[in-house]
Structures are given as C-alpha cells and as structure tokens.
Design an enzyme around this catalytic site. Structure first.
Site, PDB file in Angstrom:
ATOM      1  N   SER A   9       0.855  -1.183   0.000  1.00 53.47           N
ATOM      2  CA  SER A   9       0.000   0.000   0.000  1.00 53.47           C
ATOM      3  C   SER A   9       0.895   1.239   0.000  1.00 53.47           C
ATOM      4  O   SER A   9       2.111   1.144   0.151  1.00 53.47           O
ATOM      5  CB  SER A   9      -0.919  -0.001   1.218  1.00 53.47           C
ATOM      6  N   LYS A  10       0.260   2.363  -0.154  1.00 50.77           N
ATOM      7  CA  LYS A  10       0.957   3.656  -0.236  1.00 50.77           C
ATOM      8  C   LYS A  10       1.951   3.857   0.902  1.00 50.77           C
ATOM      9  O   LYS A  10       2.981   4.494   0.732  1.00 50.77           O
ATOM     10  CB  LYS A  10      -0.067   4.790  -0.188  1.00 50.77           C
ATOM     11  N   ARG A  11       1.580   3.319   2.088  1.00 51.69           N
ATOM     12  CA  ARG A  11       2.472   3.623   3.218  1.00 51.69           C
ATOM     13  C   ARG A  11       3.811   2.897   3.104  1.00 51.69           C
ATOM     14  O   ARG A  11       4.763   3.224   3.790  1.00 51.69           O
ATOM     15  CB  ARG A  11       1.749   3.361   4.542  1.00 51.69           C
TER      16      ARG A  11
ATOM     17  N   GLY B 259       5.535   2.969   0.308  1.00 50.45           N
ATOM     18  CA  GLY B 259       6.309   3.662  -0.729  1.00 50.45           C
ATOM     19  C   GLY B 259       5.432   3.825  -1.952  1.00 50.45           C
ATOM     20  O   GLY B 259       4.243   3.509  -1.920  1.00 50.45           O
TER      21      GLY B 259
ATOM     22  N   GLU C 160       5.747   7.019 -10.582  1.00 50.14           N
ATOM     23  CA  GLU C 160       6.376   7.719  -9.454  1.00 50.14           C
ATOM     24  C   GLU C 160       7.869   7.385  -9.405  1.00 50.14           C
ATOM     25  O   GLU C 160       8.689   8.220  -9.018  1.00 50.14           O
ATOM     26  CB  GLU C 160       5.703   7.332  -8.139  1.00 50.14           C
TER      27      GLU C 160
END
Ligand code: GLU
Length: 471
Positions: A243-245, A247, A253
């Site tokens: 998940s985003k947390r 990275g 990106e």
C-alpha cells in the site's frame, strides 16, 4: 509436421488512474515471456467500468508501458468495444445448451443471500431456472447463466501454483450476461482472450479463483485453454499487502524519482522471479533467462534500498548516450527545462566521472552541476565558506600557473600540488576553494575531472571570478 503454436501473452489492465507496479511487473513478465520466444505480446484495456475508464486513466497505463519500454503488438484492444461480441458468445452458449436464461429478479437473489448469511448457510445461489422448460419462460428480461457442472471438480494446472482443485459444488452458475444485456467480467475476459489468440495467461494470483470459473467457459465451449500462471502479489517490506504507506505504488512515481527504466525492469523482473543468485542483469540476460519455472510461490517484498542499488549498477554500466536519453526523458517528465545543446554535450562529456556512484538520474544532474552551470558561478553557503581572502589569493596565483600547463590530468595534478606546497599546504586544503570556484558546491567530482571537462579557458575564468568577486 504441425507448426509449434506461436506464443501469445497479454496484459489486461483496468484503467484505475495509475499504472500500479504490480501491473507493471505482470506486463513485464508477459513481455519477457513472449519476446524471448518469438511470440506476440498484446495489450487490452479492460474499460468496461465506464465511470473509471476515462481517456486519462487509459493514457496513464500507456505512459507506464512506454516508459518501461514494453512495446505491445498491434493496437491496444478496448474491452468495452467488444461488448456485442461478448453478448453474441453468451447467446451462442445458450443455443448450445451450455447456458440458460435466468428470470430470477435481482432483489429475490439478494434476499436469498441475506437470509442464507443470517442463518449461517451457504450463500451459493441455485437458480430455479436451470432446468425450467422453455414453455415456462415468462416474457421478461433475463440474465444468461453458465450451466456449470454440479458435481466433480474443476482443476487448474497452474505453471506457478501447481494443481489447484475447486469443488464444483462450491461454484454457482455464474451470470455471463446481465439482464440489461451487459456482459460480466468473467465472460468478457475469456471471449477476449480466445479471440486474441492468447496462449498464456500470466497474471496476479488474485485472479486464481477466477481461473476456475473461466476454465468452465473454455471447457463448455471446447476452446483450447491457455497455460495459466498466477503470480503471487507484491507485498510491502513488512509482508503486508502493498500500500501507499510502503512507498510509491505507481510505476511513474519511480520514473519521477529518476530511476532509469532499465533498472526498473531489472528490479521488477527479480521481484518474484529468480535465476540462481543473479540480482543484476541486462535486458538481454532477462530475456534469455526468464521462464515461468523461476517464478516463486511466496509473495515478493518491495525493497527500496535494493532498487537503489540496482539503479546504481545500471547507471554505472549504461552507455553515456543511453544515460543522456534517460536524463532528457526525466527532465521532461518532471517538468524541468530541457538542456541546451551545449549543456547536453558537456554533461555527456562529463558522464564518465558522474555515473560511477550515482544511484538516480537527479544525482547525476546534481553532481554534474559544474557542467551545466554558466558563469557567474554563485557558491552555495557550504562552498562559500571555503572562499576566504587567503584561499582566493591562492586561486588567483594558480590561474597564472595553469595558463601554460598542458591540460592533462598528470600536469594538472603536479601544478596544483606545487601551488599548494608553495603555501605550505597539502593539496586537500585547496580542494574546497577549487570546488567552490569551479562548481559553486562542495560535493562534486574530482577537481581534475571538472577541469578536464570544462577546459582551460572556462577553468581560468571561474577561478578568476571566484578570486576577485566582491564579498
Ligand atoms: N483487468 C484485470 C486487472 O486489472 C486483469 C484481468 C486478467 O489479467 O485476466 O486486474
């Protein structure tokens, strides 16, 4: 003798707005598999969810593919455009007796499921219309359901997961065409894969359960089933679902961080696939080595430190013109001004002393600042601290000694060493002021490399300027 069948793989992303690194990795595996075997690699956009399928969301997928260098054969296929074909197959299955019309209203099915859940019973819905005679059919909208086998098992021989067995009494008669005439995902994928001639379905293992249902359609229609290969998903370093947390999850990106595409390919290829102990490899090696047998059964974990070291290796061994292309792309992608021709040439000329330890493209630009900057070179605070009256005096003296020195590393080294010695200093003491004068920074390539790259005239001009500037 029969011709060996040409391999056809595909990536079938739903346009979600970004190209997820999981999708990028799946695309890469499919691309490697097909390209190394003279096969075809196809792209299908699964754009049936009209609310999410904007042109921008589709473009985001194409951008990710292009950046990673994953070229696909032919035009990208739109799943939505093929809806009439999906419906046609559903009706054909009906005609052949592999499917039936289900007139059960949606709210009735929901109510059944609700009650079953509440009572702790199986929510598997068995339509009363499965064996109903045509004469009993009302004149009402109907869904088309697969007449799935009730007994026995559906077995998937998966190239990664091995033999996976599903009990047929646990699978319901899935809807293939809804009563509003729209196809379900399960039908659309199979019809598209068959029509596109896909021989190998390599995708995330979140689709393994779907494979059982999809296989039932293949088998009902007597279509040749593809080789299934369901790859474990990518997890975060803590072993939890990515998940985003953890990275960045979007492949672009990483492009914006300045990871070269070749490094990202290497890193993603190794994420969940292995070839002995090889960690660092070129595209040619990946193509030669990649096979389905090397895909692991455990989820791979994202490791950004490792990505950094993979990037460093690729930067160091990439040829200078390829690196310049990467840099040009990186500047454009991040909305920075393009290099002038002169900057481009000088940076390319400097590349030999920039690429050895850089781990990203912006690091090359940072170290190469001396080659990009134009006079006046304004030192940053750390560099400016090296430019005191004594060191400026020495810089000025050096300009006259450098005037006639031959412009080669050895002579430059001797000249600067002698200049330092004349003041009872070690050369190291001169490095700070020289860096400040030549680059305006304190972290740079060696002083000699900078001098060799920018040449005598520019070196003398920068030294003079630093020595004589007010303040
Ligand atoms: N559209 C599906 C996804 O994005 C992939 C379907 C498939 O590969 O069969 O997860």
């Amino acid at each position: 003798m029969a011709q060996p069948q040409q391999i056809v793989t595909r990536i079938a992303p739903s346009p979600t707005g970004i190209m997820h690194i999981g999708t990028a990795r799946t695309a890469l595996f499919n691309w490697l598999y097909a390209r190394a075997r003279g096969g075809r690699f196809l792209l299908r956009i699964e754009d049936t969810d009209r609310a999410r399928s904007t042109p921008e969301a589709t473009e985001a997928i194409l951008d990710g593919m292009r950046w990673l260098g994953l070229d696909w054969d032919g035009e990208a296929v739109s799943q939505f455009a093929r809806v009439p074909r999906h419906a046609e197959v559903a009706h054909e299955m009906l005609a052949r007796g592999h499917a039936y019309k289900c007139f059960a209203p949606q709210d009735e099915i929901e109510a059944f499921r609700e009650a079953a859940r509440a009572a702790g019973r199986s929510t598997l819905y068995h339509s009363p219309w499965r064996d109903a005679a045509d004469a009993t059919h009302p004149d009402a909208p109907f869904a088309i359901r697969l007449k799935a086998p009730r007994d026995g098992e559906t077995v998937i021989n998966d190239a990664v997961q091995g033999t996976v067995t599903f009990r047929n009494d646990q699978l319901d008669d899935m809807v293939m065409l809804r009563s509003d005439g729209t196809p379900t995902y399960m039908l659309a994928v199979v019809v598209d894969d068959v029509d596109m001639g896909v021989t190998h379905v390599i995708r995330g293992d979140d689709h393994l359960n779907n494979a059982a249902r999809q296989a039932q359609i293949y088998r009902a229609m007597g279509w040749a089933e593809p080789v299934w290969a369901h790859i474990p998903l990518i997890h975060g370093p803590d072993g939890k679902k990515l998940s985003k947390r953890h990275g960045a999850t979007g492949v672009m990106e990483y492009a914006e961080m300045g990871v070269p595409a070749a490094a990202m390919r290497n890193y993603l290829t190794r994420l969940g696939w292995s070839h002995g102990d090889d960690e660092l490899f070129t595209d040619a090696q990946a193509l030669a080595w990649f096979d389905l047998g090397g895909i692991g059964r455990a989820p791979a974990r994202l490791d950004l430190k490792k990505l950094e070291s993979v990037a460093g290796w690729h930067i160091a061994q990439m040829d200078d013109s390829a690196l310049m292309d990467e840099i040009t792309g990186y500047l454009a992608l991040t909305g920075q001004p393009a290099l002038s021709q002169a900057q481009h040439d000088l940076l390319a000329h400097a590349m030999y002393c920039l690429k050895d330890r850089a781990k990203s493209l912006p690091e090359i630009l940072e170290k190469g600042q001396f080659a990009l900057a134009a006079r006046p070179i304004i030192p940053d605070a750390a560099a400016a601290a090296h430019l005191d009256p004594v060191s400026r005096g020495i810089l000025l003296e050096l300009t006259s000694q450098l005037q006639n020195a031959s412009w080669e590393r050895d002579t430059l080294e001797t000249t600067l060493a002698q200049g330092a010695e004349a003041h009872g200093l070690k050369f190291g003491k001169l490095a700070g002021p020289l860096r400040a004068a030549l680059a305006g920074r304190s972290v740079t390539p060696s002083v000699f490399d900078m001098m060799l790259v920018i040449g005598r005239e520019e070196t003398l001009a920068r030294l003079t300027e630093a020595a004589t500037r007010d303040g």
